[in-house]
Design an enzyme around this catalytic site. Structure first.
Site, mmCIF file in Angstrom:
data_model
loop_
_atom_site.group_PDB
_atom_site.id
_atom_site.type_symbol
_atom_site.label_atom_id
_atom_site.label_comp_id
_atom_site.label_asym_id
_atom_site.label_seq_id
_atom_site.Cartn_x
_atom_site.Cartn_y
_atom_site.Cartn_z
ATOM 1 N N ARG A 45 84.888 162.445 68.987
ATOM 2 C CA ARG A 45 83.741 161.673 69.519
ATOM 3 C C ARG A 45 83.873 160.176 69.265
ATOM 4 N NH1 ARG A 45 77.612 163.320 68.162
ATOM 5 N NH2 ARG A 45 78.012 162.625 66.038
ATOM 6 N N ARG A 64 76.730 167.137 56.958
ATOM 7 C CA ARG A 64 75.690 167.181 57.988
ATOM 8 C C ARG A 64 75.542 168.590 58.568
ATOM 9 N NH1 ARG A 64 78.490 163.248 61.293
ATOM 10 N NH2 ARG A 64 76.952 163.412 62.928
ATOM 11 N N LYS A 80 73.622 167.100 72.330
ATOM 12 C CA LYS A 80 72.213 166.718 72.479
ATOM 13 C C LYS A 80 72.066 165.322 73.099
ATOM 14 C CE LYS A 80 70.894 167.052 68.146
ATOM 15 N NZ LYS A 80 72.115 167.493 67.444
ATOM 16 N N ARG A 99 81.943 156.866 64.954
ATOM 17 C CA ARG A 99 80.808 156.669 64.048
ATOM 18 C C ARG A 99 81.245 156.769 62.593
ATOM 19 N NH1 ARG A 99 75.729 160.243 66.137
ATOM 20 N NH2 ARG A 99 75.628 160.654 63.911
ATOM 21 N N ARG A 143 63.816 167.481 62.142
ATOM 22 C CA ARG A 143 65.023 168.026 61.523
ATOM 23 C C ARG A 143 64.685 168.927 60.344
ATOM 24 N NH1 ARG A 143 68.930 164.054 63.230
ATOM 25 N NH2 ARG A 143 71.057 164.484 62.536
#
Ligand code: AMP
Length: 229
Positions: free
Chosen positions: A130, A173, A17, A162, A93
């Protein structure tokens, strides 16, 4: 191409995204509004908002509705958004957030909501690899790192993993995504706003697919140009 659009990208963490919203934001000349980036910037600047959201983000939990809405309403009220629209990333969300967004935008709904579909085993791999810029939020990976020593190619910021890309927080998540965010797919389908697009493969090809469906929607009667309410 006439600038301006109101877009929402849905998709699991790691679906791409962030990357695609940045590209769509440039293409349609609209602000890219990422609630995750907004909250991470608040934490970094040690603001009051940052202190309020820190614990939720670290644990992979959703930030309470009131805090999220306060931040989003303030952002949507700015001139660039009112004039040209937006591409929303990470918001809404929950159905509750989507209902409130619809009220805020009434009488002009979003042009299109795109569900960027990527299988869970693929996003798990992507999330483990990532890396992100702590300053501008640009995405990298261990396969495609910045050119110089984990320094962002765009802004020179530090590129790191992160805090919430740990195994436990990722699981939490993804679980929350299924329970709280995935119901938005049916919610927007019922309102004739949703299109599903595969987020697999070459990111350039994914961008082409997105622009094709968005342009089709715009040609079929989406609003063109300004959105000033
Ligand atoms: P993201 O960068 O979109 O993955 O968001 C990072 C984290 O910010 C999430 O795991 C949540 O803790 C928080 N967050 C971002 N957007 C929202 C939202 N719309 N509602 C609740 N929490 C959010």
């Amino acid at each position: 191409m006439v600038p301006g659009s109101r877009l929402i990208l849905l998709g699991k963490q790691g679906a791409g995204k962030g990357t695609q919203c940045t590209r769509l934001s440039r293409h349609y000349v609209v602000p890219h509004i990422s609630t995750g980036d907004m909250f991470r910037a608040a934490i970094k600047s040690r603001s009051e908002l940052g202190n309020r959201v820190k614990q939720y983000i670290g644990g992979g939990e959703l930030i309470p509705y009131e805090i999220v809405m306060e931040a989003v309403v303030e952002r949507l009220d700015q001139d660039d958004t009112k004039a040209r629209g937006f591409v929303l990333d990470g918001f809404p969300r929950t159905v509750h957030q989507a209902e409130t967004l619809a009220d805020i935008l009434d009488p002009v709904p979003v042009d299109l909501v795109i569900d960027l579909e990527v299988p869970t085993q693929v996003v798990l791999k992507r999330l483990a690899a990532r890396r992100v810029c702590t300053d501008c939020g640009a995405n990298y990976s261990t396969d495609v790192p910045p050119k110089f020593d984990w320094t962002c190619d765009n802004c020179g910021g530090e590129v790191i993993q992160r805090d919430d890309d740990t195994q436990a927080a990722i699981q939490r998540r993804l679980d929350l995504y299924e329970r709280r965010t995935a119901p938005l797919i049916a919610w927007y389908q019922e309102r004739d706003r949703l299109v599903k697009i595969s987020g697999r493969g070459d990111p350039d090809k994914v961008t082409d697919r997105l622009i094709e469906v968005i342009d089709k929607r715009r040609a079929a009667g989406g609003r063109h140009g300004g959105y000033r309410r």
